[in-house]
Design an enzyme around this catalytic site. Structure first.
Site, short mmCIF file in Angstrom:
data_model
loop_
_atom_site.label_atom_id
_atom_site.label_comp_id
_atom_site.label_asym_id
_atom_site.label_seq_id
_atom_site.Cartn_x
_atom_site.Cartn_y
_atom_site.Cartn_z
CB CYS A 150 28.83 -9.15 -33.56
SG CYS A 150 28.19 -10.73 -32.97
CG HIS A 196 24.32 -8.23 -34.12
ND1 HIS A 196 25.68 -8.32 -34.35
CD2 HIS A 196 24.02 -6.91 -34.26
CE1 HIS A 196 26.16 -7.12 -34.63
NE2 HIS A 196 25.17 -6.25 -34.57
CG ASP A 256 26.18 -2.96 -33.72
OD1 ASP A 256 27.31 -3.43 -33.52
OD2 ASP A 256 25.28 -3.59 -34.30
CG ASN A 309 10.37 -4.61 -33.78
OD1 ASN A 309 9.53 -5.21 -33.12
ND2 ASN A 309 11.13 -3.65 -33.27
#
Length: 683
Positions: free
Chosen positions: A274, A332, A355, A395
């Site tokens: 990542c 991440h 991303d 979340n």
């Protein structure tokens, strides 16, 4: 009388790149400018001077097969919405006239060609004279990527080095990274990335037209950084050996990756994870002129079934079990890009999540975003793009379940761990900036007993008796450091008025940041007696010899399970943490008098903190300081031993540059890093 003819055309490169803040792209042969601002070219005529009354000039600007033809006027009024060319009537040199070309602030990014047409006495003379590269312009208020503060433009566009944050929220590791956007060939490779994309190959005209929009550009780049659907830059790999390529932990900058991709005919570079995907995307976006920063989300949820719940399973002895398709990555890394969002409303302008790590498909392609950070905070799942996925990453709730076989012994809920800390590099400083509040509404601090470290829940499904009076809190005494014992405490609170006999199970497993833990490498079990209302603390430690050969660059999952021997009730607490590696120390001689093209000396020092000898390979690199990389083999070094390595380097450009050192230990799967910011003054 001689006719007018053009002898030569100058692109006035030094003046234009300074005006457009592109002087650091000095390795590019092309003129590099930014949209929404004029640049100057100068004609050298022969035969006779230019006569404004009888002669005229037109310029044809071309991007692929798209083109615009504009007359050269004598009006200095620049339009930010249309192409325009003009001569400055004041001080006009008729034998060497200057022409200013201004692109609209919404022009498409790319490599342009242009032609000059001279009309004199009914005759047309044409001259093709090269090309220019047009980038987005965050200095231009009419540009959709305009960012209003100069220090942010310097950080998010011009800065060619930075820090990536890894580890855990309680023990953040700052990893140096060289974005390398000014290294030779990187600019051209970033532009070629757009050319290689499926969007361009499918419909070139449509792609060129859409390149005026940073929303479109960012989605193309997000997909092209990974190679899942196209001839993208990086192939991801998260397990097994990396013998067919490079271990993702070994990369130190974007330049090597982008150059390898280009030199192999756009074959995917092996391998990325990542932070590599995100850092390379940051390079591409900064090159294209779109403000970009790398962001780390600690305890990032990957919610496979979109229910905003991540399930974690533990054995009754505290071992974490790999039973769920959902996962939580200890960290991440993605990027944010700054742009307006007229497609969804002005309230969503600003930072957008993108991303490039291939996790889920978006519109049928492995990419993610741009998702407005403001929309994530407000859970605006009605908007594009990919807001529900990113919302879950920061979340989701965690349900922790203790099992005996297939029987559930206890259940607890954690609503705080996911997205517990979100950060990026601070503007102008070598430290992190907390941006958690941009993504989520921060809850007010709670009491000690109800804090995240207390994982007992009144929702327990194995209730025995009328109350649940046992709490457990697992707490690291300090951030663990390599070569030192991991010291922690287990606080056990009996809130009932009856005594209790408790079995205490402690379990430690090595864990990669993105995966479930491996087998147990340390455990201990015991029994304690609690008096009514007693609050007791157990102190424990894991010695270096017990974790050094197992953990490497991995993390540790530490769990405690309390078993009430009377009621058979279980209570679970857990903590995942990293062990801070030692740092390489870099010292530079005469660091206050460094100028381009003069040899300098640096010393890299390593002190072995481990309980056994280590050896490895030291690699030193630095964009603008060192051509390529310098490597040294370090012989075995005993415990507490110290080794120094002197290096020489010759800076090639002025500015603040990063000198990096990376020591890859041969027998421990550990990379030890260090960096030094070098201020190179203009000679």
């Amino acid at each position: 009388m001689e006719d007018l003819s053009i002898k030569n055309i100058s692109l006035e490169k030094s003046e234009n790149v300074e005006r457009h803040r592109t002087e650091d792209f000095s390795s590019s042969k092309a003129l590099v400018v930014r949209r929404g601002a004029p640049f100057r070219i100068r004609l050298q005529l022969e035969g006779r001077p230019f006569n404004p009354k009888t002669d005229s000039i037109r310029i044809k600007v071309m991007l692929g097969r798209l083109y615009v033809i504009m007359p050269v006027t004598f009006s200095k009024k620049v339009s930010t919405s249309h192409w325009k060319a003009f001569m400055d009537p004041e001080g006009l040199d008729l034998m060497n006239p200057s022409i200013f070309i201004s692109s609209p602030a919404s022009a498409s990014v790319g490599c342009y060609r242009f032609q000059l047409f001279v009309f004199t006495q009914g005759k047309q003379r044409r001259r093709v004279f090269g090309r220019f590269i047009l980038l987005c312009n965050p200095w231009c208020q009419e540009d959709t990527v305009y960012i209003p503060f100069e220090d942010q433009r310097e950080e998010y566009i011009q800065n060619d080095s930075g820090l990536l944050f890894m580890g855990t929220a309680k023990n953040i590791v700052a990893r140096p990274w060289s974005f390398d956007q000014y290294e030779s060939g990187v600019l051209e490779t970033c532009l070629n990335l757009l050319q290689v994309s499926p969007q361009h190959q499918k419909n070139r005209r449509k792609d060129y037209l859409n390149r005026n929009n940073p929303v479109y550009i960012s989605r193309v780049v997000s997909a092209m950084i990974n190679s899942e659907d196209d001839r993208g830059v990086l192939k991801g790999k998260w397990s097994g050996e990396f013998k067919e390529g490079v271990n993702p932990s070994s990369w130190t900058g974007s330049g090597d990756i982008l150059k390898q991709w280009a030199e192999t005919g756009y074959s995917p570079v092996k391998y990325g994870q990542c932070w590599v995907f995100a850092a390379v995307m940051c390079t591409v976006m900064r090159v294209l002129g779109i403000p970009c920063r790398v962001v780390t989300n600690f305890n990032s949820a990957h919610d496979k079934n979109d229910n905003l719940v991540i399930e974690e399973f533990y054995s009754e002895s505290g071992k974490k079990l790999n039973l769920s398709k959902d996962s939580i990555w200890n960290f991440h890394v993605w990027v944010e890009c700054w742009m307006t969002r007229p497609d969804i409303g002005s309230g969503m302008d600003g930072w957008q999540v993108l991303d490039p790590t291939p996790q889920e498909r978006s519109g049928g392609v492995f990419c993610c975003g741009p998702a407005p950070v403001k929309a994530i905070k407000d859970r605006r799942i009605d908007l594009v793009y990919d807001i529900p996925f990113v919302y879950a990453e920061v979340n989701a709730d965690i349900h922790m379940i203790v099992l005996s076989g297939e029987r559930m012994l206890s259940f607890s809920k954690d609503t705080e761990r996911v997205g517990s800390f979100i950060c990026t590099k601070a503007v102008g400083h070598l430290r992190h900036q907390n941006i958690t509040g941009d993504y989520k509404y921060i809850k007010s601090p709670t009491s000690t007993l109800s804090s995240r470290s207390s994982t007992h829940s009144d929702d327990s499904t194995l209730s025995r008796g009328s109350s649940k009076g046992v709490f457990v809190i697992l707490d690291l005494e300090k951030a663990p450091v390599a070569g030192e014992p991991v010291r922690f405490s287990v606080r056990i609170i009996n809130k009932q008025t009856i005594p209790k006999m408790m079995k205490v199970h402690l379990n430690a497993q090595a864990k990669e940041y993105h995966n479930s833990p491996s087998d147990t490498f340390w455990e201990t079990h015991g029994v304690i007696k609690l008096a009514p209302m007693e609050d007791t603390i157990l102190h424990r430690q894991i010695l270096p010899a017990q974790y050094e050969d197992v953990v490497g660059d991995d993390l540790i999952n530490l769990a405690v399970v309390l078993e009430d021997m009377g009621s058979q009730e279980r209570v679970l607490a857990m903590e995942e943490f990293n062990i801070a590696s030692p740092l390489l120390n870099i010292q530079i001689a005469d660091e206050d008098s460094i100028v381009p093209n003069q040899k300098q000396t640096a010393t890299v020092t390593f002190t072995n903190p481990y309980s056994h000898p280590v050896s490895g390979v030291l690699t030193v690199a630095g964009a603008g300081l060192i051509q390529g990389k310098i490597q040294f083999r370090m012989p075995p070094l005993g415990p507490r031993g110290v080794v120094e390595q002197r290096i020489t380097f010759v800076p090639s450009m002025a500015g603040t540059k990063m000198l990096q050192a990376n020591l890859s230990l041969a027998n421990m799967r550990i990379n030890i890093r260090g960096f030094k910011m070098v201020s190179v003054s203009r000679a």
